[in-house]
Enzyme design. Structure first.
Site, PDB file in Angstrom:
ATOM      1  N   LYS A  22     -34.950 -21.441 -30.483  1.00 43.83           N
ATOM      2  CA  LYS A  22     -35.385 -20.121 -30.019  1.00 43.83           C
ATOM      3  C   LYS A  22     -34.268 -19.445 -29.224  1.00 43.83           C
ATOM      4  CE  LYS A  22     -37.896 -19.760 -26.071  1.00 43.83           C
ATOM      5  NZ  LYS A  22     -37.375 -18.832 -25.051  1.00 43.83           N
ATOM      6  N   ASN A  23     -33.674 -20.186 -28.288  1.00 46.72           N
ATOM      7  CA  ASN A  23     -32.722 -19.556 -27.375  1.00 46.72           C
ATOM      8  C   ASN A  23     -31.353 -19.295 -28.005  1.00 46.72           C
ATOM      9  OD1 ASN A  23     -34.693 -19.416 -25.497  1.00 46.72           O
ATOM     10  ND2 ASN A  23     -33.940 -21.085 -24.210  1.00 46.72           N
ATOM     11  N   CYS A 126     -40.639 -12.772 -13.285  1.00 47.60           N
ATOM     12  CA  CYS A 126     -41.442 -13.523 -14.237  1.00 47.60           C
ATOM     13  C   CYS A 126     -41.931 -14.778 -13.542  1.00 47.60           C
ATOM     14  CB  CYS A 126     -40.661 -13.846 -15.498  1.00 47.60           C
ATOM     15  SG  CYS A 126     -39.475 -15.149 -15.274  1.00 47.60           S
ATOM     16  N   ARG A 131     -35.297 -13.797 -11.050  1.00 48.65           N
ATOM     17  CA  ARG A 131     -34.387 -13.565 -12.159  1.00 48.65           C
ATOM     18  C   ARG A 131     -33.783 -12.150 -12.177  1.00 48.65           C
ATOM     19  NH1 ARG A 131     -37.114 -15.889 -17.476  1.00 48.65           N
ATOM     20  NH2 ARG A 131     -35.037 -16.543 -18.093  1.00 48.65           N
ATOM     21  N   ASP A 317     -34.920 -26.325 -18.758  1.00 47.20           N
ATOM     22  CA  ASP A 317     -36.001 -26.148 -19.742  1.00 47.20           C
ATOM     23  C   ASP A 317     -36.643 -27.474 -20.156  1.00 47.20           C
ATOM     24  OD1 ASP A 317     -35.559 -23.449 -19.638  1.00 47.20           O
ATOM     25  OD2 ASP A 317     -34.498 -23.326 -21.554  1.00 47.20           O
ATOM     26  N   ARG A 409     -44.912 -19.175 -27.774  1.00 47.50           N
ATOM     27  CA  ARG A 409     -43.653 -18.438 -27.601  1.00 47.50           C
ATOM     28  C   ARG A 409     -42.470 -19.303 -28.019  1.00 47.50           C
ATOM     29  NH1 ARG A 409     -42.630 -15.951 -21.971  1.00 47.50           N
ATOM     30  NH2 ARG A 409     -40.832 -15.355 -23.187  1.00 47.50           N
TER      31      ARG A 409
HETATM   32  C1  EPZ Z   1     -31.737 -18.660 -20.411  1.00 45.23           C
HETATM   33  O1  EPZ Z   1     -32.327 -17.692 -19.551  1.00 45.23           O
HETATM   34  C2  EPZ Z   1     -32.867 -19.225 -21.238  1.00 45.23           C
HETATM   35  N1  EPZ Z   1     -33.503 -18.160 -21.997  1.00 45.23           N
HETATM   36  C3  EPZ Z   1     -33.883 -19.900 -20.322  1.00 45.23           C
HETATM   37  O2  EPZ Z   1     -34.883 -20.491 -21.137  1.00 45.23           O
HETATM   38  C4  EPZ Z   1     -33.186 -20.989 -19.515  1.00 45.23           C
HETATM   39  O3  EPZ Z   1     -34.106 -21.557 -18.617  1.00 45.23           O
HETATM   40  C5  EPZ Z   1     -32.007 -20.396 -18.764  1.00 45.23           C
HETATM   41  O4  EPZ Z   1     -31.115 -19.708 -19.684  1.00 45.23           O
HETATM   42  C6  EPZ Z   1     -31.181 -21.432 -18.010  1.00 45.23           C
HETATM   43  O5  EPZ Z   1     -30.721 -22.402 -18.922  1.00 45.23           O
HETATM   44  C7  EPZ Z   1     -33.010 -17.791 -23.174  1.00 45.23           C
HETATM   45  O6  EPZ Z   1     -31.984 -18.274 -23.626  1.00 45.23           O
HETATM   46  C8  EPZ Z   1     -33.759 -16.762 -23.938  1.00 45.23           C
HETATM   47  P1  EPZ Z   1     -29.682 -17.513 -16.643  1.00 45.23           P
HETATM   48  P2  EPZ Z   1     -31.414 -16.696 -18.730  1.00 45.23           P
HETATM   49  O7  EPZ Z   1     -29.197 -16.125 -16.619  1.00 45.23           O
HETATM   50  O8  EPZ Z   1     -30.207 -16.394 -19.527  1.00 45.23           O
HETATM   51  C9  EPZ Z   1     -29.710 -16.237 -12.070  1.00 45.23           C
HETATM   52  C10 EPZ Z   1     -37.084 -20.956 -21.839  1.00 45.23           C
HETATM   53  O9  EPZ Z   1     -38.030 -21.624 -21.329  1.00 45.23           O
HETATM   54  N2  EPZ Z   1     -29.209 -14.910 -12.442  1.00 45.23           N
HETATM   55  O10 EPZ Z   1     -28.742 -18.570 -17.128  1.00 45.23           O
HETATM   56  O11 EPZ Z   1     -32.281 -15.579 -18.321  1.00 45.23           O
HETATM   57  C11 EPZ Z   1     -31.121 -16.523 -12.544  1.00 45.23           C
HETATM   58  O12 EPZ Z   1     -32.080 -15.920 -11.707  1.00 45.23           O
HETATM   59  C12 EPZ Z   1     -36.246 -20.024 -21.007  1.00 45.23           C
HETATM   60  O13 EPZ Z   1     -36.814 -20.991 -23.045  1.00 45.23           O
HETATM   61  C13 EPZ Z   1     -28.824 -14.048 -11.438  1.00 45.23           C
HETATM   62  O14 EPZ Z   1     -28.895 -14.363 -10.262  1.00 45.23           O
HETATM   63  O15 EPZ Z   1     -31.030 -17.586 -17.490  1.00 45.23           O
HETATM   64  C14 EPZ Z   1     -31.147 -18.021 -12.528  1.00 45.23           C
HETATM   65  O16 EPZ Z   1     -31.377 -18.474 -11.230  1.00 45.23           O
HETATM   66  C15 EPZ Z   1     -36.789 -19.770 -19.662  1.00 45.23           C
HETATM   67  N3  EPZ Z   1     -28.372 -12.800 -11.789  1.00 45.23           N
HETATM   68  C16 EPZ Z   1     -29.726 -18.400 -12.932  1.00 45.23           C
HETATM   69  O17 EPZ Z   1     -28.938 -17.219 -12.717  1.00 45.23           O
HETATM   70  C17 EPZ Z   1     -28.274 -12.399 -13.081  1.00 45.23           C
HETATM   71  O18 EPZ Z   1     -27.858 -11.252 -13.342  1.00 45.23           O
HETATM   72  C18 EPZ Z   1     -29.561 -18.813 -14.394  1.00 45.23           C
HETATM   73  O19 EPZ Z   1     -30.219 -17.881 -15.228  1.00 45.23           O
HETATM   74  C19 EPZ Z   1     -28.649 -13.303 -14.105  1.00 45.23           C
HETATM   75  C20 EPZ Z   1     -29.111 -14.554 -13.755  1.00 45.23           C
END
Ligand code: EPZ
Length: 430
Positions: A22-23, A126, A131, A317, A409
């Site tokens: 998915k991701n 969320c 996030r 995850d 999902r």
């Molecule tokens: C991706 O989300 C995945 N989603 C998530 O999977 C996964 O948990 C996550 O990466 C971490 O591995 C998809 O690929 C669709 P991040 P993403 O930006 O990209 C912070 C699932 O269950 N952050 O790597 O949104 C954020 O809050 C999902 O399939 C900022 O602070 O995650 C988090 O603490 C859920 N500012 C950390 O970085 C920003 O602008 C990592 O988030 C962006 C992120």
């Protein structure tokens, strides 16, 4: 609303085909907006999030056709999907669509790079944490974009001649911001260097697909990614990589229920750290020609401490699923979540099955219990919900999981995949 009914106690024996990730599929689909040619993706999983993104891309003008191909009778629907965005008809991604799925915010990269502007709703909070999107904004601004936030929308505009290659070091590792900056930089003038980039396999898969479309990306899979901008991208054909989270989830299900299962069409190298933790918990894991074999016969589940981290660390995850497994261990384990601040909502639900878990800040202390007992529980997010299924497989009697739309999902035909291996899992429609 559908529910999943599990009667625990059966071992798992057989073969589970692993779907496309998915991701990986979501950013690959979004990359199709970068070209007016056709991007064909194979091995696209049939999931609610993919369907939702198809609607979002359609809103921007993508023409999408699906060739359903039933690869394995009744088990897996890997699909080949063609995406053609001849013209972008709208550079706005509205709140109604973006609020349903955070990843849809990522259209900001291709829209800005190709059309010079994008108006994308802020995704909002969320269930698993706040996030924010600050890294996307800072990163795109470093490529010369002018960005304003107004009325819940991010309005981004590129300079007259297009985005400009730059050096940007992420202050924090972000998978989504790495995807977006990499996509945007493919069409920028000059070279972009991204430091402290995410190293997740899904980032590597996206870079591979973009390169097949004519991009010039190197360093993917390391923390420094270099992108030489090109004038335009063409179509390509790309196969979505296997879902490492689905792989790890079923490996943990077998470790929990006991049995002997081959996880097919997947690769151990996508999840070494998680497999090592499962091994330490007492399961035997080996690689086969077609995937991974996981066996747990008789031996109890040992307690193992884990800390989530960006790749190649233990994936956030898989944290909930591992906690599900640890509820039945023979001792005390500690599970520390470092990626999201609120990803422990499964704790209360696991407790309903008899698990003993206490929380202190970002760490959960799990005291293994000799038996879990089935109960009604509620899915709170995608990965939390599947941890309840894992616990239910080993619980005595009936576990009824409600709000299963969370599961839909991200897990393709979950109940079928488990049932074929001997589990008692069924979907109940009210
Ligand atoms: C991706 O989300 C995945 N989603 C998530 O999977 C996964 O948990 C996550 O990466 C971490 O591995 C998809 O690929 C669709 P991040 P993403 O930006 O990209 C912070 C699932 O269950 N952050 O790597 O949104 C954020 O809050 C999902 O399939 C900022 O602070 O995650 C988090 O603490 C859920 N500012 C950390 O970085 C920003 O602008 C990592 O988030 C962006 C992120």
């Amino acid at each position: 609303m559908d529910r999943i009914r599990i009667v625990g106690g059966n071992e798992l024996h057989g073969v589970i085909p692993i779907s496309g990730a998915k991701n990986a599929a979501l950013p690959l689909m979004i990359a199709s907006l970068l070209t007016d040619d056709t991007l064909t993706l194979e091995n696209v999983p049939h999931l609610a999030d993919v369907e939702q993104l198809i609607r979002i891309l359609g809103n921007h003008g993508a023409d999408i056709s699906v060739n359903g191909r039933r690869e394995r009778q009744g088990e897996s629907y890997a699909r080949t999907v063609h995406f053609t965005s001849r013209n972008i008809v709208s550079t706005t991604a509205p709140y109604e669509l973006v609020s349903k799925m955070r990843a849809s915010f990522w259209v900001i990269g291709p829209l800005l790079a190709r059309e010079g502007k994008a108006r994308v709703s802020l995704p909002g909070g969320c269930a698993i944490g706040t996030r924010p999107v600050d890294l996307f904004i800072e990163g795109l601004a470093s490529l010369g974009a002018n960005i304003e936030i107004d009325g819940g929308y991010v309005n981004a505009t590129a300079p007259a001649g297009g985005l400009i290659g730059a050096r940007y070091v992420f202050p924090k590792v972000s998978v989504g911001a790495t995807h977006v900056l990499m996509m945007a930089a493919t069409l920028a003038n000059g070279t972009t260097v991204l430091g402290n980039a995410a190293r997740e396999p899904e980032v590597v898969d996206l870079a591979k697909c973009l390169n097949a479309m004519g991009a010039k990306i190197s360093g993917q899979g390391t923390s420094t990614i270099t992108i030489e901008g090109v004038r335009s991208l063409s179509g390509a054909r790309h196969r979505v990589l296997p879902d490492r989270i689905e792989t790890g989830t079923y490996a943990m299900a077998v470790a929990m229920a006991g049995g002997d299962v081959i996880l097919e069409d997947t690769e151990a190298s996508l999840l070494d750290t998680a497999l090592e933790a499962i091994r330490r918990a007492g399961a035997e894991i080996s690689e086969t020609n077609s995937g991974i074999r996981i066996v747990r016969n008789g031996a109890g589940i040992k307690p193992v401490d884990i800390v989530t981290d960006p790749f190649p660390g233990f994936p956030t995850d898989l944290q909930a699923q591992f906690m599900g497994l640890m509820t039945r261990s023979s001792g005390v384990s500690h599970i520390t979540e470092t990626i999201f601040e609120n990803r422990f909502m499964h704790v209360q639900e696991l407790a309903r099955l008899g698990a003993r878990i206490s929380l202190s800040g970002q760490t959960a202390k799990v005291e293994g219990v000799p038996r879990l007992k089935g109960a009604p529980v509620m899915a709170t997010d995608l990965r939390a919900s599947v941890s309840l299924v894992i616990a239910g497989l080993a619980a005595e009697g009936e576990t009824m999981v409600s709000r299963v739309y969370h599961l839909d999902r991200g897990f393709e035909r979950l109940e079928e995949k488990l049932t074929r291996c001997g589990a008692h899992v069924e979907r109940v429609s009210d």
